[in-house]
Design an enzyme around this catalytic site. Structure first.
Site, PDB file in Angstrom:
ATOM      1  N   HIS A 239       0.776  -1.178  -0.147  1.00  0.00           N
ATOM      2  CA  HIS A 239       0.041  -0.058  -0.107  1.00  0.00           C
ATOM      3  C   HIS A 239       0.874   1.330   0.086  1.00  0.00           C
ATOM      4  O   HIS A 239       0.776   2.086  -0.929  1.00  0.00           O
ATOM      5  CB  HIS A 239      -0.908   0.244   1.243  1.00  0.00           C
ATOM      6  CG  HIS A 239      -1.544  -1.130   1.455  1.00  0.00           C
ATOM      7  ND1 HIS A 239      -2.892  -1.460   0.721  1.00  0.00           N
ATOM      8  CD2 HIS A 239      -1.612  -2.191   2.310  1.00  0.00           C
ATOM      9  CE1 HIS A 239      -3.361  -2.695   0.975  1.00  0.00           C
ATOM     10  NE2 HIS A 239      -2.580  -3.043   2.211  1.00  0.00           N
TER      11      HIS A 239
HETATM   12  O1  RIB Z   1      -4.617  -0.276   5.190  1.00  0.00           O
HETATM   13  C1  RIB Z   1      -3.137  -0.266   4.916  1.00  0.00           C
HETATM   14  C2  RIB Z   1      -2.263   0.680   5.682  1.00  0.00           C
HETATM   15  O2  RIB Z   1      -2.557   0.136   7.167  1.00  0.00           O
HETATM   16  C3  RIB Z   1      -0.843   0.642   5.296  1.00  0.00           C
HETATM   17  O3  RIB Z   1      -0.304   2.083   5.483  1.00  0.00           O
HETATM   18  C4  RIB Z   1      -0.182  -0.215   6.252  1.00  0.00           C
HETATM   19  O4  RIB Z   1       1.212   0.209   6.594  1.00  0.00           O
HETATM   20  C5  RIB Z   1      -1.111   0.030   7.522  1.00  0.00           C
HETATM   21  O5  RIB Z   1      -0.558   1.214   8.375  1.00  0.00           O
END
Ligand code: RIB
Ligand code: CA
Length: 308
Positions: A239
Site C-alpha cells: 500500500h
Molecule cells: O491499510 C493499509 C495501511 O495500514 C498501510 O499504511 C499499512 O502500513 C497500515 O498502516
C-alpha cells in the site's frame, strides 16, 4: 534534469512502510527525503519510531532525521496492527539495529517547521493521520503551506480492518476527518487502488533470492507479510509504496476530484470513507485507476538497483 522533490514521509513502519521508505531512499534523483515522522499505528510509537531508524540506518542514510510523533489517536483507544507486521513491526527479519538516534523535537513540530522552511514540500502520509491533524490544529494555515500531500488511506468500496474501514482511517477517524476538512486537498491513494497491485508469492521469492540491492531484505519482509495476511491470498499489497510512486511516476495513475467524508460514529460504520465524485466542492483528489504491472515492475527494479 529536474531537481528532486523535497519530501517528508509520515509513517508507522510496518512492513509496507519500510518498502516505501526503501523506495524513497533508492531514488535520490527524484526525492530528497527531508525527514521522517513516525506515528502509532501498525505498532506502538516506540516500535514505529525505532523501525523508521532501523530502515534509515540500513539504507545508510543517517543524515535523514527521524522524529517521534503522536503515540495515540486523537479520541479512540489505539488498536495496533501487529498481527500483520509482527511483534517487531518488520516481520522479525534480521535488519541491523539502529545506530542513529531520534531527532530532537516532536514529529508534529517537524512537519510545521519543514513546511515553513520548504515552500515546495510534499508530505507523504502512510500511517494514521494523527500527526498531520494535530499539526493542522496547531497551525491551520499549514493547509496553504504544504505544496502537496499524498495520503495512503481509506477504502471507498470496502475496508480491510472492518468491512467499512481501512486501517489508517480506522485507527484515527477523527484525524482523517480533520485533515479532509482542513482545506489541505490531499491526493488520496485508497485500498481501491493499492489492492489492484498484489505482489505475487513468486515475485516475493524472486526478490528474496536475487541478491541485488536491498531486494533480499525487502523480499524477506514481504514473505513474512504474505504469511501473516494469508498465503491463500494472490499476493501482498504494498500500500504505502504506491503513495510514494504517485508523485514520482504520475504517468501510471489516473486521479479524479471528489468530496470525501469519514464516518466517526461508534459502531460498524466507524472509519468508513465516503466519496462523492460528483460534488461541486471537492476536498481531495483520488487515485481511481493505475497501471499495476508497471508500478510493481518499477518498484522491484528500484529495490534491486539500490546501492547503499
Ligand atoms: O491499510 C493499509 C495501511 O495500514 C498501510 O499504511 C499499512 O502500513 C497500515 O498502516
Ligand atoms: Ca503504514
Amino acid at each position: 534534469m529536474n531537481r528532486p522533490h523535497p519530501v517528508l514521509i509520515d509513517c508507522d513502519p510496518g512492513i509496507d512502510d519500510a518498502i516505501a521508505l526503501l523506495m524513497a531512499f533508492a531514488m535520490p534523483d527524484a526525492l530528497e527525503l527531508t525527514g521522517i515522522t513516525t506515528v502509532a499505528g501498525n505498532g506502538p510509537l516506540a516500535v514505529t519510531a525505532r523501525n523508521a531508524r532501523r530502515i534509515r540506518d540500513f539504507a545508510g542514510r543517517h543524515e535523514v532525521p527521524v522524529f517521534a510523533g503522536c503515540p495515540r489517536p486523537l479520541v479512540a483507544a489505539p488498536v495496533f496492527g501487529e498481527r500483520i507486521h509482527g511483534a517487531d513491526g518488520l516481520g522479525g527479519v534480521g535488519l541491523s539495529g539502529t545506530s542513529g538516534g531520534l531527532a530532537a523535537g516532536h514529529g508534529v513540530d517537524a512537519i510545521l517547521e519543514q513546511a515553513a522552511t520548504r515552500s515546495d514540500l510534499t508530505v507523504i502520509a502512510v500511517g494514521p493521520l494523527t500527526n498531520l491533524a494535530v499539526a493542522l490544529v496547531k497551525r491551520p494555515d499549514l493547509a496553504g503551506r504544504i505544496a502537496r500531500t499524498v495520503i495512503m488511506g481509506g477504502g471507498i468500496a470496502q475496508g480491510n480492518v472492518t468491512p467499512a474501514a481501512e486501517f489508517n482511517v480506522f485507527f484515527d477517524p477523527e484525524a482523517a476527518r480533520a485533515v479532509l476538512d482542513s482545506g489541505l486537498r490531499p491526493t488520496l491513494v485508497p485500498l481501491d487502488a493499492t489492492q489492484r497491485a498484489p505482489l505475487s508469492a513468486s515475485r516475493i521469492e524472486e526478490l528474496a533470492a536475487c541478491g541485488e540491492g536491498v531486494a533480499p531484505e525487502a523480499g524477506a519482509m514481504l514473505r513474512v507479510y504474505h504469511g501473516n495476511v494469508g498465503r491463500d491470498r494472490p499476493g501482498v499489497f504494498i500500500h504505502d509504496a504506491m503513495a510514494v510512486a504517485v508523485p514520482v511516476w504520475p504517468d501510471l495513475f489516473e486521479i479524479r476530484p471528489a468530496r470525501l467524508s469519514v464516518c466517526t460514529d461508534a459502531g460498524p460504520e466507524r472509519g468508513r470513507t465516503i466519496a462523492d465524485f460528483a460534488s461541486a466542492e471537492p476536498n481531495a483528489d483520488v487515485v481511481v485507476d493505475l497501471d499495476p504491472a508497471a508500478f510493481l515492475d518499477r518498484l522491484c527494479g528500484e529495490l534491486r538497483a539500490f546501492r547503499r
